[in-house]
Design a protein around this motif. Sequence first.
Motif, PDB file in Angstrom:
ATOM      1  N   PRO A 183     -33.683   3.687 -16.499  1.00 50.22           N
ATOM      2  CA  PRO A 183     -34.757   2.521 -17.072  1.00 50.22           C
ATOM      3  C   PRO A 183     -33.409   0.994 -17.235  1.00 50.22           C
ATOM      4  CG  PRO A 183     -33.948   3.689 -18.947  1.00 50.22           C
ATOM      5  CD  PRO A 183     -33.695   4.824 -17.331  1.00 50.22           C
ATOM      6  N   LYS A 184     -33.760  -0.370 -17.089  1.00 51.31           N
ATOM      7  CA  LYS A 184     -33.198  -1.156 -17.264  1.00 51.31           C
ATOM      8  C   LYS A 184     -32.588  -1.513 -18.820  1.00 51.31           C
ATOM      9  CE  LYS A 184     -36.198  -4.083 -14.716  1.00 51.31           C
ATOM     10  NZ  LYS A 184     -35.942  -4.145 -13.309  1.00 51.31           N
ATOM     11  N   ARG A 185     -31.073  -1.870 -18.148  1.00 48.16           N
ATOM     12  CA  ARG A 185     -30.097  -1.400 -19.343  1.00 48.16           C
ATOM     13  C   ARG A 185     -28.867  -3.202 -19.485  1.00 48.16           C
ATOM     14  NH1 ARG A 185     -25.111   2.202 -18.164  1.00 48.16           N
ATOM     15  NH2 ARG A 185     -25.401   2.692 -15.922  1.00 48.16           N
ATOM     16  N   HIS A 186     -28.800  -3.673 -19.778  1.00 51.83           N
ATOM     17  CA  HIS A 186     -27.218  -4.651 -19.851  1.00 51.83           C
ATOM     18  C   HIS A 186     -26.430  -4.409 -19.632  1.00 51.83           C
ATOM     19  CE1 HIS A 186     -29.672  -8.022 -21.359  1.00 51.83           C
ATOM     20  NE2 HIS A 186     -30.739  -6.755 -22.569  1.00 51.83           N
ATOM     21  N   LEU A 187     -25.435  -4.660 -18.709  1.00 48.20           N
ATOM     22  CA  LEU A 187     -24.100  -4.139 -17.868  1.00 48.20           C
ATOM     23  C   LEU A 187     -23.143  -5.720 -18.127  1.00 48.20           C
ATOM     24  CD1 LEU A 187     -25.617  -2.053 -15.056  1.00 48.20           C
ATOM     25  CD2 LEU A 187     -24.548  -0.956 -16.797  1.00 48.20           C
ATOM     26  N   LEU A 188     -22.121  -4.949 -18.084  1.00 42.34           N
ATOM     27  CA  LEU A 188     -20.844  -6.082 -17.559  1.00 42.34           C
ATOM     28  C   LEU A 188     -20.753  -5.284 -16.306  1.00 42.34           C
ATOM     29  CD1 LEU A 188     -19.307  -7.722 -20.352  1.00 42.34           C
ATOM     30  CD2 LEU A 188     -21.097  -8.499 -19.536  1.00 42.34           C
ATOM     31  N   THR A 189     -20.287  -6.006 -15.496  1.00 43.51           N
ATOM     32  CA  THR A 189     -20.323  -5.900 -13.972  1.00 43.51           C
ATOM     33  C   THR A 189     -18.543  -6.810 -12.950  1.00 43.51           C
ATOM     34  OG1 THR A 189     -21.659  -7.336 -13.339  1.00 43.51           O
ATOM     35  CG2 THR A 189     -22.450  -4.694 -13.578  1.00 43.51           C
ATOM     36  N   THR A 190     -18.778  -7.466 -13.232  1.00 42.19           N
ATOM     37  CA  THR A 190     -17.284  -8.144 -12.263  1.00 42.19           C
ATOM     38  C   THR A 190     -17.010  -8.956 -13.042  1.00 42.19           C
ATOM     39  OG1 THR A 190     -19.091  -8.755  -9.981  1.00 42.19           O
ATOM     40  CG2 THR A 190     -17.051  -9.729 -10.431  1.00 42.19           C
ATOM     41  N   GLY A 191     -15.621  -8.060 -12.729  1.00 42.75           N
ATOM     42  CA  GLY A 191     -14.725  -8.792 -14.096  1.00 42.75           C
ATOM     43  C   GLY A 191     -14.499  -8.077 -14.673  1.00 42.75           C
ATOM     44  N   TRP A 192     -15.307  -6.988 -15.160  1.00 47.09           N
ATOM     45  CA  TRP A 192     -14.771  -5.791 -16.810  1.00 47.09           C
ATOM     46  C   TRP A 192     -13.825  -4.951 -15.747  1.00 47.09           C
ATOM     47  CZ3 TRP A 192     -15.427  -4.822 -21.124  1.00 47.09           C
ATOM     48  CH2 TRP A 192     -15.270  -3.622 -21.823  1.00 47.09           C
ATOM     49  N   SER A 193     -13.618  -4.562 -14.994  1.00 49.61           N
ATOM     50  CA  SER A 193     -12.473  -3.511 -14.117  1.00 49.61           C
ATOM     51  C   SER A 193     -10.801  -3.943 -14.752  1.00 49.61           C
ATOM     52  CB  SER A 193     -12.963  -3.086 -12.874  1.00 49.61           C
ATOM     53  OG  SER A 193     -12.763  -3.488 -12.082  1.00 49.61           O
ATOM     54  N   VAL A 194     -11.427  -5.364 -13.906  1.00 52.06           N
ATOM     55  CA  VAL A 194      -9.436  -5.791 -14.555  1.00 52.06           C
ATOM     56  C   VAL A 194      -9.716  -6.675 -15.664  1.00 52.06           C
ATOM     57  CG1 VAL A 194      -9.002  -8.475 -14.092  1.00 52.06           C
ATOM     58  CG2 VAL A 194     -10.648  -7.675 -11.982  1.00 52.06           C
ATOM     59  N   PHE A 195     -10.320  -6.293 -16.672  1.00 50.25           N
ATOM     60  CA  PHE A 195     -10.252  -6.984 -18.230  1.00 50.25           C
ATOM     61  C   PHE A 195     -10.035  -5.076 -18.586  1.00 50.25           C
ATOM     62  CE2 PHE A 195     -11.878  -5.564 -22.467  1.00 50.25           C
ATOM     63  CZ  PHE A 195     -10.393  -6.975 -23.559  1.00 50.25           C
ATOM     64  N   VAL A 196     -10.413  -3.629 -18.261  1.00 53.18           N
ATOM     65  CA  VAL A 196      -9.822  -2.902 -18.636  1.00 53.18           C
ATOM     66  C   VAL A 196      -8.927  -2.308 -18.050  1.00 53.18           C
ATOM     67  CG1 VAL A 196     -11.002   0.027 -18.208  1.00 53.18           C
ATOM     68  CG2 VAL A 196     -12.951  -1.533 -18.689  1.00 53.18           C
ATOM     69  N   SER A 197      -8.097  -2.933 -16.748  1.00 54.19           N
ATOM     70  CA  SER A 197      -7.119  -1.886 -16.291  1.00 54.19           C
ATOM     71  C   SER A 197      -6.153  -3.467 -16.713  1.00 54.19           C
ATOM     72  CB  SER A 197      -7.099  -2.689 -14.822  1.00 54.19           C
ATOM     73  OG  SER A 197      -7.985  -1.697 -14.104  1.00 54.19           O
ATOM     74  N   ALA A 198      -6.036  -4.139 -17.276  1.00 47.19           N
ATOM     75  CA  ALA A 198      -5.234  -5.603 -18.000  1.00 47.19           C
ATOM     76  C   ALA A 198      -5.171  -4.846 -19.219  1.00 47.19           C
ATOM     77  CB  ALA A 198      -5.890  -7.036 -18.479  1.00 47.19           C
ATOM     78  N   LYS A 199      -5.287  -4.649 -19.543  1.00 42.71           N
ATOM     79  CA  LYS A 199      -5.790  -3.989 -21.395  1.00 42.71           C
ATOM     80  C   LYS A 199      -5.459  -2.581 -21.605  1.00 42.71           C
ATOM     81  CE  LYS A 199      -6.197  -7.877 -23.104  1.00 42.71           C
ATOM     82  NZ  LYS A 199      -5.668  -8.804 -23.906  1.00 42.71           N
ATOM     83  N   ARG A 200      -5.078  -1.865 -20.049  1.00 40.82           N
ATOM     84  CA  ARG A 200      -4.888  -0.201 -20.203  1.00 40.82           C
ATOM     85  C   ARG A 200      -5.715   0.514 -21.558  1.00 40.82           C
ATOM     86  NH1 ARG A 200      -0.162  -3.049 -20.059  1.00 40.82           N
ATOM     87  NH2 ARG A 200       0.026  -1.927 -22.663  1.00 40.82           N
TER      88      ARG A 200
END
Length: 364
Positions: A183-200
């Motif tokens: 079903p449809k859901r809200h997602l943060l895609t582009t840029g999210w993995s960069v944030f996760v990696s930067a903040k560990r």
Amino acid sequence: MITIVGELVIGEKRCLNSELWHACAGPLVCLPTLGSRVVYFPQGHSEQVAASTNKEIDGHIPNYPSLPPQLICQLHNVTMHADVETDEVYAQMTLQPLTPQEQKDTYLPAEMGISSKQPTNYFCKTLTASDTSTHGGFSVPRRAAEKVFPPLDFSQQPPAQELIARDLHDVEWKFRHIFRGQPKRHLLTTGWSVFVSAKRLVAGDSVLFIWNEKNQLLLGIRRASRPQTVMPSSVLSSDSMHIGLLAAAAHAAATNSRFTIFYNPRASPSEFVIPLSKYAKAVYHTRVSVGMRFRMLFETEESSVRRYMGTITGIGDLDPVRWPNSHWRSVKVRYSCYVIVSALCNDHFSVTNDFSVYVMLFQH
């Protein structure tokens, strides 16, 4: 040197956003107002050191008989900080003990500084394994997205927009917010993995988004409690901090001189610097006895607050040898809960049986 609290400036340095700082600190945290009279508990400060360094207070730490269990002080400065490496929030306060005569003098609270401000329009989510995967995105609860994020244009297929959020260090992060899936859901895609990696970030950590009154999106993190390999700048070695804080407080009490302390709300949610008025009301105008019902606030897993009723099972000094006649955790309360709560520590746990905690009267 100019010293102002809030979003203003200290000399050349920009202060942290108060609303975001308090959101990261937790919904139960409220810093005292600059210029006010407060009560400082060295016993509670020492407890924070033990929690921050994962080390109990050693018996060889010297006692300071001249240091009372609570000091009435004037708050001369309070500054919010966030560690550059970990984003851990902490506050720096400058206190000055009052003489017995100063404590008797009529005191008119000065309207100085900016009072604590918890956000009203925000959401906090504990990250799952899929949220921190480099191949996925951040799944946003539907109600949270509709409440905090700007509305999507549903005439687009799929509805999407770019979000720009600023963290505690005023760093700008860009994400693509999209509504898709089955079903449809809200997602943060582009840029999210960069944030996760930067903040560990790892599963178990939490992120929070705030939409403030200036129509700005703010972004903060809270790390799950885990053994520390690198000490943040707000803590030093356990023994040296215990000895140092007690010696500094004892010297300040003897000479009525200023001293500086650090408060880490996620390491020790129980505040050890509280407004004098709150302390006086609890200690001198509240009658408690064994068997009495006791109501207290707890922080839930998703950063909301719930009030639970317990029963007082004991009243007395938590540490009668080192800290006699102290009001720090002088009341033992038994609670019966079947929900996930955070009780006087940073770990979330499921309570299925009765549990007892030692609390302060001013938490009532």
